[in-house]
Design an enzyme around this catalytic site. Structure first.
Site, PDB file in Angstrom:
ATOM      1  N   LYS A 192      -3.651  74.317  72.141  1.00 26.33           N
ATOM      2  CA  LYS A 192      -4.018  75.500  72.909  1.00 26.33           C
ATOM      3  C   LYS A 192      -3.461  75.367  74.327  1.00 26.33           C
ATOM      4  CE  LYS A 192      -7.456  78.163  75.286  1.00 26.33           C
ATOM      5  NZ  LYS A 192      -6.510  78.262  76.436  1.00 26.33           N
ATOM      6  N   GLY A 245      -7.986  69.168  82.562  1.00 27.85           N
ATOM      7  CA  GLY A 245      -8.478  70.338  83.268  1.00 27.85           C
ATOM      8  C   GLY A 245      -9.664  70.015  84.139  1.00 27.85           C
ATOM      9  N   SER A 246     -10.554  70.963  84.298  1.00 21.58           N
ATOM     10  CA  SER A 246     -11.646  70.826  85.255  1.00 21.58           C
ATOM     11  C   SER A 246     -12.743  69.900  84.733  1.00 21.58           C
ATOM     12  CB  SER A 246     -12.251  72.198  85.554  1.00 21.58           C
ATOM     13  OG  SER A 246     -13.016  72.655  84.454  1.00 21.58           O
ATOM     14  N   GLY A 250     -14.613  69.517  81.047  1.00 21.66           N
ATOM     15  CA  GLY A 250     -14.646  68.189  80.437  1.00 21.66           C
ATOM     16  C   GLY A 250     -16.046  67.790  80.011  1.00 21.66           C
ATOM     17  N   GLU A 267      -8.784  64.111  81.087  1.00 21.44           N
ATOM     18  CA  GLU A 267      -8.267  63.884  82.443  1.00 21.44           C
ATOM     19  C   GLU A 267      -8.761  65.058  83.272  1.00 21.44           C
ATOM     20  OE1 GLU A 267      -6.501  64.626  85.537  1.00 21.44           O
ATOM     21  OE2 GLU A 267      -4.576  64.721  84.470  1.00 21.44           O
ATOM     22  N   CYS A 303      -3.976  67.507  90.132  1.00 26.79           N
ATOM     23  CA  CYS A 303      -5.169  66.674  90.229  1.00 26.79           C
ATOM     24  C   CYS A 303      -4.910  65.341  90.915  1.00 26.79           C
ATOM     25  CB  CYS A 303      -5.752  66.448  88.841  1.00 26.79           C
ATOM     26  SG  CYS A 303      -4.505  66.008  87.623  1.00 26.79           S
ATOM     27  N   GLU A 403     -12.936  68.913  94.848  1.00 22.34           N
ATOM     28  CA  GLU A 403     -11.541  69.211  94.527  1.00 22.34           C
ATOM     29  C   GLU A 403     -11.259  70.684  94.823  1.00 22.34           C
ATOM     30  OE1 GLU A 403      -8.382  68.012  91.113  1.00 22.34           O
ATOM     31  OE2 GLU A 403     -10.257  68.893  90.401  1.00 22.34           O
TER      32      GLU A 403
END
Length: 503
Positions: A192, A245-246, A250, A267, A303, A403
């Site tokens: 995806k 991603g975020s 996660g 990650e 990131c 972040e």
């Protein structure tokens, strides 16, 4: 003058994106679509299928059938190697086309798409590296520990069906870091891509079929995280989820994995420090390196970017001046213009989020050295924010802890090595870090003292065979190298007596 990328779209021949299930391209169930608008111009680039839970079911079922059939999972090592190596060559042959599609996806400028870490060449190298692991999937033979004469052996077998979920900011590299080890290990994949970077991934998937990957081994569903992504991470027949991603998503994946004890690789971002000592080899180069990572290319939407600069007080002013000079040289506009160095933010939601953090930084007492505003005029249709530098930042403040994912650098002063390490580790994240010093012993002391997955000393370079991932809330597991390959296999132990007696 109004910015437009439509001529580049027409030249590249962007097609309506469809789903790939069991080797067949088609529309989503019910015909739902997503309209993609370019982040630099607001123009409609095209549409692609928005997958539903029904589409995800079909894609996972196709992946399961291919895995159980053994077309790829039990293929000879030489067959897998040949396909992966052919694919690496095809990526290199189509590099210009793919960079153009990425510029239409996320507006990463062509000038930055040639830099190794975000290049098609890096993705090709990742496939080449993992192709080299295919015929080295080995186990052990262990001597008897007790009892009669027997043989104990271990084997590595492919894990099964993998859901690979990509972010929008580095589609080439992150496609490779997830798909290459999964395929090398013999897994089947449901991919995806982000709805904000789909066209480049569509083309990468087409090239995999051209390289000879059997139908059904890799399936692709496109669409939103709320609909398509949620159906994928909660699917009972998915054996592993690999996600970049975020942190919030996660954590949702970890929750969703509990029902079937899915394996997960995550990650999840960072608030990476760059520690600049007063004996840095060149303060100007250190400042340019740090600021460049936060403002060039992805405009801080990476990131691992060092968005916290921890700078020794004796060189603090010198660092700030050099940082301002570098940030002032950043250029914006048409990503196909070779003179453009930075991208806009990916969408209006992220634009508002970044501007909110900038306002918060001012409110909490940090000194705004430069930037901090949305670009207007010819840039007004896009999501551009000027390079932003804050000085006199308290490391406990919002802009130093959360972040931001935008072109915002927080510069924090420190006095000695002990304080620098303490400040570097004073974060919930632990993805990356940088150390700038001429003292080799200090470089190793600090790099070992900082709790981060990757530490660059006087610079940073991506290596396709090196593990990459984070400590603390920056994620679980590693991508790259042998550790990534092992994450897509299960370890099996087989025991066999060599005589007539029972073990």
């Amino acid at each position: 003058m109004t910015l437009s990328v439509l001529s580049h779209r027409d030249e590249l021949g962007v097609r309506t994106g469809q789903l790939l299930v069991d080797g067949h391209w088609g529309a989503a169930d019910g015909g739902a679509t997503w309209t993609h608008r370019h982040p630099a111009t607001g123009e409609v680039i095209g549409e692609f299928a928005r997958a539903s839970a029904t589409d995800v079911d079909a894609a996972v079922a196709a992946a399961r059938r291919s895995f159980e059939a053994g077309t790829w999972s039990r293929a000879r090592a030489g067959e897998r190697i040949a396909v992966l190596q052919r694919y690496g060559r095809l990526l290199r042959e189509h590099a210009d086309e793919l960079r153009g599609l990425q510029a239409l996806d996320n507006s990463v400028p062509l000038s930055f798409g040639s830099i190794y870490a975000t290049s098609v060449g890096a993705a090709a190298d990742v496939f080449d590296h993992h192709a080299g692991w295919v015929d080295k999937i080995g186990g052990q033979t262990l001597p008897p520990y007790q009892g009669g004469d027997h043989l104990t052996m271990t084997f590595r077998e492919p894990l099964g069906v993998v859901a690979a979920i990509l972010p929008w900011n580095a589609p080439f590299l992150l496609f490779a870091q997830k798909v290459a080890p999964a395929l090398a290990a013999g897994c089947s994949v449901v991919l995806k891509p982000s709805e904000y970077a789909t066209y480049s991934v569509l083309r990468m998937v087409e090239l995999l079929a051209e390289a000879g990957l059997p139908a059904g081994v890799l399936n692709m569903v496109t669409g939103t995280g709320e609909e398509c992504g949620e159906a994928l991470i909660t699917h009972s027949d998915v054996d592993k989820v690999s996600f970049t991603g975020s942190r919030g998503v996660g954590k949702r994946i970890v929750e969703a994995s509990a029902g079937t004890l899915k394996r997960v690789s995550l990650e999840l971002g960072g608030k990476s420090p760059a520690v600049v000592f007063d004996d840095a080899p060149d303060v100007t180069i250190a400042a340019s390196t740090v600021v460049g990572a936060v403002t060039m290319g992805l405009s801080g939407q990476a990131c691992v970017a060092n968005t916290r600069a921890l700078v020794h007080r004796d060189i603090y002013d010198e660092f700030l001046e050099a940082a301002k000079g570098m940030a002032s040289a950043i250029t914006f506009g048409d990503p196909f213009d070779p003179g453009v160095l930075a991208s806009p933010l990916i969408n209006e939601q992220q634009l508002e989020r970044v501007l909110g953090y900038i306002a918060k930084g001012k409110e909490e007492g940090a000194t705004l050295v430069m930037g901090g505003e949305r670009l207007e005029g010819e840039y007004s249709a896009g999501n551009f924010v000027s390079p932003t530098i804050f000085a006199d930042v308290d490391n406990s403040s919002t802009i130093a802890q959360e972040e931001i994912f935008g072109p915002v650098l927080s510069v924090v002063p420190f006095g000695d090595e002990e304080e620098a390490i303490r400040l570097a580790n004073d974060t919930e994240y632990g993805l990356g870090a940088g150390v700038f010093t001429s003292d080799v012993q200090r470089a190793f002391r600090v790099s070992r003292g900082v709790r981060a997955g990757t530490v660059g000393i006087n610079g940073f370079q991506l290596e396709p065979h090196a593990p990459f991932g984070g400590f603390k809330q920056s994620g679980l597991g590693r991508e790259g190298g042998q550790s990534a390959f092992e994450a897509y296999t299960e370890l099996k132990t087989v025991m066999m007596p060599l005589g007539d007696e029972l073990m």
